[in-house]
Each structure stands twice: as structure tokens, then as C-alpha cells.
Design an enzyme around this catalytic site. Structure first.
Site, PDB file in Angstrom:
ATOM      1  CB  THR A 205      -1.032  -0.072   1.180  1.00  0.00           C
ATOM      2  OG1 THR A 205      -0.356  -0.107   2.325  1.00  0.00           O
ATOM      3  CG2 THR A 205      -1.906  -1.337   1.220  1.00  0.00           C
ATOM      4  CG  ASP A 237      -6.426  -2.362  10.288  1.00  0.00           C
ATOM      5  OD1 ASP A 237      -5.398  -2.799   9.796  1.00  0.00           O
ATOM      6  OD2 ASP A 237      -6.521  -1.533  11.291  1.00  0.00           O
TER       7      ASP A 237
END
Length: 294
Positions: A205, A237
Site C-alpha cells: 500500500t 485495515d
């Protein structure tokens, strides 16, 4: 569309979040601008994100017998549609996380594991749920041996294993060999450089820059939609939970779906409530598709 079955083995905490104009220097006292309590923990956050993204999610973990936090944490999972039949209640306090969020949406976090430290073994019922799931989703806020046991059992039964190795620590060979997909941020990727090449799929990410998915010699990229962030807590998350669901639905769109979910999560304060619904993610994706075809 079939509903993906996701089992999350992980942590659940009560987040104690203070908002400040800037982070204090060592020894400095600042006045905060706001304070809130909300369910958190990487396991819980990812379970809620997966449920909101359309998964049939079960959570394996533990809360304490502190009625205030323990009860609230269980109810938060249930309200999000997560099955809590495998969530244990143990003697002692639930896990807590002290979070500070600055005016520019950055954060720092101190976690006290509490009941999460008691998840040192898995029951036959836990193992059966893992064996019959499409995806096992794990992090590293519970004992490492338990994560390894869960991953090995999943691999032996054909369940896809996704690991978000946070907080970073040395990963045993038995765990890495059982992982199908490793999801890391840029810092974690550098810290785990010695082992990232051993997994079939590596997802990195990149914050507002989107995300990369590496498989063998091929890397694909997905951009994040432009948003105005107010709190980055839990964005990773949200990404991971959404990715787990969409990976089962079809790998081609999983990275873009997850990047969109992570970006949208930064527009809402509070990790447990920031994960977007499937409808919200689809709306943005459809708008991007329409824009691309004009």
C-alpha cells in the site's frame, strides 16, 4: 455473487483517540481538541471492513471480562455483521490502544494487548471454521505461534492465507511458507525485504499513491481516488478487509476495490466506523469507470 467466507484470527482493542493540533514534543503538554472511544485493533478493524465490503465474516479472538470495554467491543462486531461465536471472554482487561491524531490527519499509536495476549491456542471449532473458509486473514497483534498455527492449518485445507504483518517482527519460515498474500505498507516492505520474495503475491500500500500487487515478475498498480483525509487511522485495515473479500470474487479488480476502500476510510474519523460499505466503494468505482469511458 456468492458471499466469500472470511475468518479473521486477530486482535480487538478499545481505541482511546485524542485529537491535537500537532504532536507534542518529548516532555511537552498540549491541550487536545477532542477525545473519543471506539472499537479497534487490527483484527477487529479488518473483520468489520470485510463484513461491510460484503463478506461472511467470523472473528476468532478475545476480550476481557471488563464489562464496559469487553461488552462494547463484542457488540461493535455484531452490529457490523461479524459472527462473534468464536470471540472468547477471558479474565482481565481487554486490549486498548492510545491513539493521537494530528490536524494533518497523521497518527501515532501505543497498543496494550490485554486479552489479546491470551489467544495462545486455537480450539477444534476455531480450526474447523478456518478449514471451511475461503480466506484466513491474520495480523501480528496476537501471539505469533497462534498466527502460525492458523496459517498452517489454512494452507493444509486449501484456505487462502492473507497476512498483514503488523506490527512488524521476524517471521518464522513456517508462517511465510503458509502465506499466499502478504499485505504491507512501504515501511513494512523495507523491513521485511528478506522474506517478501518468498510469498506468491505481495501487495504494497502506498497511501494516497494507491497500491501495487506483485506476482512473480509482474507488478500491477491501482490508484487511490482523490479525497480530503481527516483521519488515516484504520485506512490500511479498510484496504485489507476489502481486498480479502474482492480477491475471492475475482482477482482482477481486488486491488482497485481495496485502494478505493482505503481512501474512503480516511474521510471518516475512527478506525472501526471508517470502513466504507460495498455500495459506497462500488459507487466510486462506477464513477471512475464512467470517467474513463468519456
Amino acid at each position: 455473487m456468492s458471499t466469500p467466507r472470511i475468518v479473521v484470527v486477530g486482535s480487538i482493542n478499545m481505541d482511546l483517540t485524542t485529537s491535537v493540533s500537532r504532536f507534542p514534543a518529548p516532555g511537552e503538554t498540549l491541550l487536545g481538541t477532542a477525545f473519543a472511544t471506539a472499537a479497534g485493533g487490527k483484527g477487529s478493524n479488518q473483520a468489520i471492513a470485510a463484513a461491510k465490503a460484503g463478506g461472511d465474516v467470523s472473528f476468532v479472538g478475545a476480550v476481557g471480562d471488563d464489562d464496559g470495554f469487553g461488552t462494547q467491543l463484542r457488540e461493535t462486531l455484531q452490529d457490523a455483521g461479524v459472527d462473534t461465536a468464536l470471540l472468547r471472554s477471558v479474565d482481565g482487561p481487554s486490549g486498548v490502544a492510545a491513539i493521537t491524531v494530528s490536524a494533518d490527519a497523521e497518527n501515532n499509536i501505543i497498543v496494550v494487548p490485554g486479552a489479546n495476549s491470551s489467544v495462545t491456542s486455537l480450539s477444534e471449532v476455531d480450526l474447523d471454521a478456518i478449514a471451511h473458509a475461503d480466506v484466513l486473514l491474520c495480523q501480528l497483534e496476537i501471539p505469533l505461534d497462534t498466527v502460525t498455527t492458523a496459517a498452517r492449518h489454512a494452507r493444509a485445507n486449501g484456505t487462502t492465507v492473507i497476512l498483514n504483518p503488523s506490527p512488524v517482527q521476524d517471521l518464522p519460515g513456517a508462517l511465510i511458507e503458509s502465506v499466499d498474500i502478504l499485505i504491507v505498507n512501504q515501511t513494512e516492505s523495507e523491513q521485511l525485504a528478506a522474506v517478501t520474495g518468498r510469498v506468491r503475491y505481495l501487495v504494497t500500500t502506498l497511501g494516497a499513491g494507491g497500491a501495487d500487487l506483485r506476482s512473480g515478475e509482474e507488478t500491477i498498480h491501482a490508484d487511490s481516488p482523490a479525497v480530503t483525509p481527516v483521519d488515516t487511522t484504520g485506512a490500511g485495515d479498510a484496504f485489507t478487509g476489502a481486498f480479502a473479500v474482492e480477491w475471492v470474487q475475482g482477482q482482477d479488480r481486488a486491488l482497485q476495490f481495496a485502494a478505493t476502500a482505503g481512501s474512503l476510510a480516511t474521510t471518516v474519523r475512527g478506525a472501526s466506523v471508517s470502513s466504507p460499505t460495498r455500495a459506497a466503494i462500488e459507487k466510486v468505482l462506477n464513477r471512475q469507470l464512467d470517467s474513463d469511458t468519456v
